[in-house]
Enzyme design. Structure first.
Site, mmCIF file in Angstrom:
data_model
loop_
_atom_site.group_PDB
_atom_site.id
_atom_site.type_symbol
_atom_site.label_atom_id
_atom_site.label_comp_id
_atom_site.label_asym_id
_atom_site.label_seq_id
_atom_site.Cartn_x
_atom_site.Cartn_y
_atom_site.Cartn_z
ATOM 1 N N GLU A 119 -25.634 -0.928 -13.620
ATOM 2 C CA GLU A 119 -26.299 -0.426 -12.421
ATOM 3 C C GLU A 119 -25.268 0.086 -11.433
ATOM 4 O OE1 GLU A 119 -30.422 -0.146 -11.093
ATOM 5 O OE2 GLU A 119 -29.459 -0.765 -12.959
ATOM 6 N N CYS A 148 -33.359 14.386 23.802
ATOM 7 C CA CYS A 148 -33.130 14.679 25.220
ATOM 8 C C CYS A 148 -32.114 15.806 25.270
ATOM 9 C CB CYS A 148 -32.588 13.444 25.945
ATOM 10 S SG CYS A 148 -31.998 13.833 27.618
ATOM 11 N N LYS A 199 -40.410 -9.257 -11.279
ATOM 12 C CA LYS A 199 -40.186 -8.610 -9.984
ATOM 13 C C LYS A 199 -40.602 -9.541 -8.844
ATOM 14 C CE LYS A 199 -39.277 -4.657 -9.645
ATOM 15 N NZ LYS A 199 -39.926 -3.383 -9.954
ATOM 16 N N CYS A 236 -26.960 13.164 30.768
ATOM 17 C CA CYS A 236 -27.631 11.924 30.359
ATOM 18 C C CYS A 236 -26.575 10.855 30.066
ATOM 19 C CB CYS A 236 -28.481 12.188 29.112
ATOM 20 S SG CYS A 236 -29.481 10.785 28.586
ATOM 21 N N ASP A 244 -30.861 -3.419 -7.599
ATOM 22 C CA ASP A 244 -31.635 -2.262 -7.143
ATOM 23 C C ASP A 244 -30.699 -1.079 -6.925
ATOM 24 O OD1 ASP A 244 -33.815 -0.825 -6.377
ATOM 25 O OD2 ASP A 244 -33.884 -1.589 -4.334
ATOM 26 N N ASP A 288 0.834 -1.201 0.000
ATOM 27 C CA ASP A 288 0.000 0.000 0.000
ATOM 28 C C ASP A 288 0.870 1.254 0.000
ATOM 29 O OD1 ASP A 288 -2.210 -1.571 0.040
ATOM 30 O OD2 ASP A 288 -2.699 -1.249 2.152
ATOM 31 N N PHE A 289 1.979 1.204 0.736
ATOM 32 C CA PHE A 289 2.871 2.364 0.809
ATOM 33 C C PHE A 289 3.467 2.672 -0.563
ATOM 34 C CE2 PHE A 289 7.164 4.137 1.296
ATOM 35 C CZ PHE A 289 6.858 5.317 1.960
ATOM 36 N N GLU A 290 3.941 1.618 -1.255
ATOM 37 C CA GLU A 290 4.530 1.824 -2.590
ATOM 38 C C GLU A 290 3.489 2.391 -3.554
ATOM 39 O OE1 GLU A 290 7.881 -1.586 -3.222
ATOM 40 O OE2 GLU A 290 5.868 -2.305 -2.736
ATOM 41 N N PHE A 291 2.249 1.868 -3.456
ATOM 42 C CA PHE A 291 1.175 2.361 -4.320
ATOM 43 C C PHE A 291 0.908 3.842 -4.037
ATOM 44 C CE2 PHE A 291 -3.260 3.311 -5.253
ATOM 45 C CZ PHE A 291 -3.420 2.764 -6.524
ATOM 46 N N ARG A 349 -29.772 7.783 -16.364
ATOM 47 C CA ARG A 349 -30.840 7.400 -17.285
ATOM 48 C C ARG A 349 -31.746 8.570 -17.609
ATOM 49 N NH1 ARG A 349 -36.113 5.989 -17.410
ATOM 50 N NH2 ARG A 349 -36.695 4.504 -19.008
ATOM 51 N N CYS A 378 -32.653 9.491 31.720
ATOM 52 C CA CYS A 378 -32.361 10.491 32.758
ATOM 53 C C CYS A 378 -33.597 11.281 33.195
ATOM 54 C CB CYS A 378 -31.272 11.456 32.278
ATOM 55 S SG CYS A 378 -31.808 12.538 30.921
ATOM 56 N N LYS A 400 -31.774 -8.473 -11.367
ATOM 57 C CA LYS A 400 -32.140 -7.059 -11.514
ATOM 58 C C LYS A 400 -31.678 -6.333 -10.250
ATOM 59 C CE LYS A 400 -36.049 -4.125 -12.812
ATOM 60 N NZ LYS A 400 -35.845 -3.109 -11.776
ATOM 61 N N GLU A 451 -30.510 -12.450 -15.915
ATOM 62 C CA GLU A 451 -29.621 -11.647 -15.061
ATOM 63 C C GLU A 451 -30.403 -11.143 -13.858
ATOM 64 O OE1 GLU A 451 -27.104 -9.682 -18.782
ATOM 65 O OE2 GLU A 451 -28.804 -8.618 -17.906
ATOM 66 N N CYS A 465 -37.077 11.477 29.009
ATOM 67 C CA CYS A 465 -35.969 10.639 28.540
ATOM 68 C C CYS A 465 -35.973 9.322 29.317
ATOM 69 C CB CYS A 465 -34.633 11.366 28.740
ATOM 70 S SG CYS A 465 -33.189 10.344 28.361
ATOM 71 N N LEU A 522 -38.128 -1.580 -19.096
ATOM 72 C CA LEU A 522 -38.624 -2.919 -19.426
ATOM 73 C C LEU A 522 -40.035 -3.105 -18.897
ATOM 74 C CD1 LEU A 522 -35.518 -5.148 -18.574
ATOM 75 C CD2 LEU A 522 -36.189 -4.250 -20.794
ATOM 76 N N TYR A 543 -22.125 -2.589 -11.667
ATOM 77 C CA TYR A 543 -22.200 -3.842 -12.419
ATOM 78 C C TYR A 543 -22.594 -3.522 -13.857
ATOM 79 C CZ TYR A 543 -21.841 -7.277 -8.606
ATOM 80 O OH TYR A 543 -21.397 -8.074 -7.582
#
Length: 667
Positions: free
Chosen positions: A171, A422, A310, A428, A115, A31-34, A134, A407, A113, A111, A404, A81, A221
Site C-alpha cells: 500500500e 475578502c 471493515k 484586512c 487506507d 548529512d553534509f558527507e551524504f 492496481r 474588516c 488494512k 494485517e 468580512c 477481497l 508498506y
C-alpha cells in the site's frame, strides 16, 4: 577507477546509507558527507548517462516528466477481497475455510488494512524494474518513476537466493504528517485543501513530474511476495524475508490459529490504530499456508482464503454551539463549527470543518442542532448530517456572512469557486499579518526569532504593514518594548539581514502570489531566471512552464499588473534581496549543436524542460524564449503550443521532435 567503477561504488555506498537511515534509523556519516556523495554521483551520471544504474539513488529525487502512463498487464491479477462488517460474517467465513480444508488445521495471518493506494512493484535480478497501479486488477498504469521516489522502497535487494523475477505488493500512502504539511501550504497559497490522505496519495502517484512526487514524501508498506517459483511455504515466512532484505513491512501483523484469536486482534486495533502514522479502515485476514491457499482457490472476483473486515466510520453526536469564520492570508473565509465537546476516535473534539457556504446550505445547519460528527479518513472531524428528529422551530439557521468578520468589507465569490473571499487584502488585518507570517516561514525567507506573536505586536505598534517593512526595522524602533531585550532585538535584526542571502526561488514563494507554492516558484525561477522576465511574461509564455496552468498564469499576470505589488518588489530589491536565479554550471558534453538555436515547447518523454535546456547548452546550442526568423529549431513535444508551431511554419523554422533532437546529438 573507470567512470563505471566510480558510479558503482558511489551508488552502492549511498544506497547503503539510505537503507541505514530509512529502515534502521541509523547514521554513519553526516548529512553534509551524504550530500557530497550524491553531488559526485549526479555529476558522473550527467557526464556518462549510459552508465546510470537502475537502482541509482538519484531516482529518489525524481525529475522524470511523463506525458502519459503506459498501461501494463499484471503478471498476477490484483483481485479485490470480499468485505465483511460484523462478527457473524467472519464466523461464516471461517466455517467455509474449515469445509474447504476438510478438517486440516490452519492458521490465519491478520494485517491492518491500510487506507492508501494498492501498488505492484516488479524486480528483476534484484533490481526494481516497474511500479504499477492496481488499475482494474488486470491492467494498471506504469508509474515507475514516481514509485522510485519512495525512500523506504529498495531500488536493489541486497540478498541471495531469490528468483530472477519476483514482485512485491503493498500500500502506497501519504503519512498523516505529510498530508497536514501539504494542506497547510495549500491553505497558505490559496489552494483548495486536499480531502483526505488516501485521495492525496492517489493523486500524487499519478502526477506527471516525479520531482514533485518526491517532495511529498510518500511511503509504502509491503504485504505480499509473488513469484512464478515456489520460494516460501507460508505467508509468515515471506513477511520475515521481506523485512530482512530491506522492505518496509509493518510490524502490526499477527498469526492466530483460531477465529477467536482473529476477533481479538480486530478488537485490539479498533482504537489502537489511531496511533499509527497513516489511516486504516479495517483488517485483512489471510490463510498462512500457500498450499492451503491453492486448495481453497478463488471465486470469480476474490480469493476464498482471504477476507477484509471493515471498521465502521468513527462517528458521534453532539450539539452545534456556534459557527465562527476564519480569514486566511489569501482572504479565503473558512467556516468552523464550534461543538459541545465530545469523545471521538480517542480524542475530545470541540471543532469541526464545514468547508464553505455550500456545505452549510447542504446540511441546513441551525445553531443548537444535534449533529453527527465523523472522522473516517479525515484528519479534521467533519459534520456529516443533522439529526432532524431533534430540530425545534426555535433554532436559528446558520447564515454565511456577507461582510468580512475582520474588516467588514463586502465578500466576493468568484464564478466556479465554492469559497468566499475578502478582497481587502491591503487593509484586512488577518490578511496583512498572514502575509508576513507566510513571508518569514522556513520554506520562504526563513527569518528566525520572529513568530506570529511578534508580528502581531509590531503590527499593532504600526511597525509592520508589509513584509518589506521588516527591512526598515531599526534597533531603536524595538528598544523599550515589553518582552524585547538587547539580545532578542539583535537576533531579530540579524535574522532579517541574513534573509537577504535566500535564493530567488524562496523569495518568489515568500512574496505570496496566490497559487504559487514552493514547487511552482522553483519552476518559474528556473525558467525565467529573473523577476523582470517573470513580471513581463505573457500568458502564452507562462503556460509553457511545466505545472503552470490557466489559474496560476492569470494569478501571476494580475499580481504584476498591480502597482502596489510592483512597488513592494522594488522595495525588496532596494533592500538587497536575491531576484535572479543562477543556473548550475553546465558540464560540456560535446559540440554537436554548436551554432544552433532552439525554442522548447510542450512535454517530453525523456526530459524535463529544464533538463532539455541543460542538454542543449552542454552540447553547444542556445535556448531562446520566442520564435523568430533567427531561430533554427522549434523542439516540439506533446501539447506544444499551436501558436508557436504555426509561427515557426510561417517563418520557415524547422519543427523537430524529441526523436529528431536525440538524432542530432548522435551525429
Amino acid at each position: 577507477m573507470s567512470p563505471q567503477e566510480q558510479i558503482n561504488s558511489l551508488t552502492d555506498k549511498i544506497n547503503y546509507h539510505n537503507h541505514l537511515y530509512y529502515m534502521k534509523s541509523e547514521t554513519e556519516i553526516s548529512d553534509f558527507e551524504f550530500d557530497q556523495l550524491l553531488v559526485q554521483l549526479r555529476a558522473l551520471e550527467e557526464q556518462y548517462p549510459d552508465l546510470v544504474r537502475e537502482d541509482s539513488p538519484t531516482h529518489r529525487v525524481g525529475g522524470t516528466i511523463s506525458k502519459e502512463f503506459e498501461s501494463v498487464t499484471h503478471r498476477f491479477p490484483m483481485l479485490s477481497l470480499g468485505n465483511t462488517y460484523n462478527e457473524q460474517e467472519l464466523l461464516d467465513f471461517d466455517e467455509r475455510v474449515q469445509k474447504g480444508l476438510d478438517g486440516q488445521s490452519y492458521e490465519y495471518i491478520c494485517e491492518l488494512k491500510f487506507d492508501g493506494v494498492a501498488l505492484s512493484v516488479w524486480y528483476e535480478n534484484g533490481v526494481i524494474t516497474r511500479g504499477v497501479t492496481r488499475g482494474d486488477g488486470v491492467r494498471g498504469d506504469d508509474i515507475t518513476a514516481n514509485v522510485k521516489t519512495i525512500r523506504t522502497l529498495p531500488l536493489k535487494v541486497m540478498a541471495n537466493g531469490f528468483p530472477t523475477q519476483f514482485e512485491v505488493r503493498g500500500e502506497g500512502f501519504l503519512p498523516l504528517a505529510s498530508f497536514e504539511a501539504i494542506n497547510k501550504e495549500r491553505e497558505d497559497i490559496g489552494e483548495a485543501l486536499l480531502a483526505n490522505p488516501r485521495n492525496a496519495a492517489s493523486g500524487t502517484f499519478k502526477m506527471q513530474d516525479s520531482s514533485v512526487v518526491a517532495k511529498r514524501k510518500l511511503d509504502f508498506y509491503v504485504y505480499q511476495f509473488l513469484s512464478e517459483e515456489t520460494v516460501f511455504d507460508t505467508h509468515e515466512e515471506s513477511l520475515h524475508w521481506l523485512k530482512s532484505v530491506g522492505f518496509n513491512v509493518s510490524d502490526t501483523w499477527e498469526k492466530h490459529d483460531t477465529i477467536q484469536g482473529v476477533l481479538g486482534f480486530i478488537e485490539k486495533w479498533e482504537e489502537k490504530r489511531h496511533e499509527l502514522p497513516l489511516n486504516t479502515d479495517g483488517i485483512v485476514i489471510k490463510i498462512n499456508s500457500f498450499a492451503q491457499r491453492e486448495e481453497l482457490g478463488f471465486t470469480a472476483k476474490s480469493p476464498r482464503w482471504a477476507i477484509a473486515y471493515k471498521y465502521k466510520a468513527e462517528s458521534a453526536t453532539t450539539t452545534l454551539e456556534s459557527v465562527s469564520y476564519q480569514v486566511g492570508r489569501t482572504g479565503n473565509i473558512t467556516p468552523v463549527a464550534n461543538l459541545k465537546p465530545v469523545l471521538l476516535a480517542g480524542t475530545v473534539v470541540k471543532r469541526a470543518s464545514v468547508h464553505n457556504a455550500n456545505e452549510i446550505e447542504r446540511l441546513d445547519l441551525h445553531i443548537g442542532d444535534t449533529v453527527f460528527v465523523e472522522k473516517g479518513g479525515e484528519i479534521i472531524p467533519k459534520i456529516t448530517a443533522v439529526d432532524m428528529s431533534k430540530r425545534t422551530e426555535a433554532l436559528e439557521a446558520v447564515q454565511f456572512p456577507h461582510l468580512c468578520p475582520e474588516c467588514n468589507t463586502e465578500l466576493i465569490r468568484k464564478e466556479g469557486e465554492a469559497n468566499h473571499y475578502c478582497p481587502n487584502e491591503k487593509g484586512c488585518p488577518p490578511q496583512i499579518k498572514g502575509k508576513i507570517e507566510h513571508y518569514i516561514q522556513r520554506k520562504a525567507m526563513n527569518i528566525e526569532n520572529i513568530g506570529a506573536e511578534t508580528i502581531d505586536t509590531f503590527y499593532t505598534k504600526g511597525l509592520l504593514k508589509s513584509p518589506a517593512d521588516l527591512y526598515d526595522l531599526k534597533y531603536e524602533d524595538i528598544q523599550g518594548m515589553e518582552g524585547f531585550k538587547d539580545k532578542s532585538i539583535k537576533n531579530i535584526l540579524s535574522g532579517i539581514e541574513k534573509s537577504k542571502e535566500i535564493p530567488f526561488k524562496q523569495v518568489l514563494f515568500a512574496i505570496g502570489i496566490r497559487f504559487v507554492g514552493a514547487t511552482v516558484a522553483e519552476k518559474l525561477t528556473a525558467h525565467f531566471l529573473t523577476i523582470e522576465a517573470l513580471s513581463e511574461a505573457t500568458y502564452e509564455l507562462l503556460i509553457e512552464v511545466p505545472e503552470i496552468g490557466d489559474r496560476i498564469a492569470q494569478s501571476i499576470i494580475a499580481y504584476f499588473a498591480d502597482a502596489d505589488n510592483r512597488q513592494f518588489i522594488a522595495r525588496l530589491q532596494q533592500a538587497g534581496l536575491q531576484f535572479e536565479h543562477i543556473p548550475a554550471e553546465i558540464v560540456v558534453e560535446g559540440n554537436a549543436l554548436e551554432g544552433k538555436s532552439f525554442v522548447i515547447s510542450g512535454v517530453f518523454q525523456n526530459f524535463g524542460r529544464d533538463e532539455l535546456k541543460v542538454k542543449i547548452e552542454a552540447n553547444g546550442g542556445k535556448v531562446l524564449s520566442g520564435v523568430s526568423k533567427k531561430l533554427d529549431f522549434l523542439l516540439a513535444g506533446a501539447e506544444a503550443g499551436p501558436s508557436k508551431i504555426e509561427k515557426a511554419q510561417k517563418l520557415g523554422v524547422a519543427v523537430i521532435s524529441e526523436e529528431d533532437f536525440l538524432g542530432m546529438l548522435e551525429v
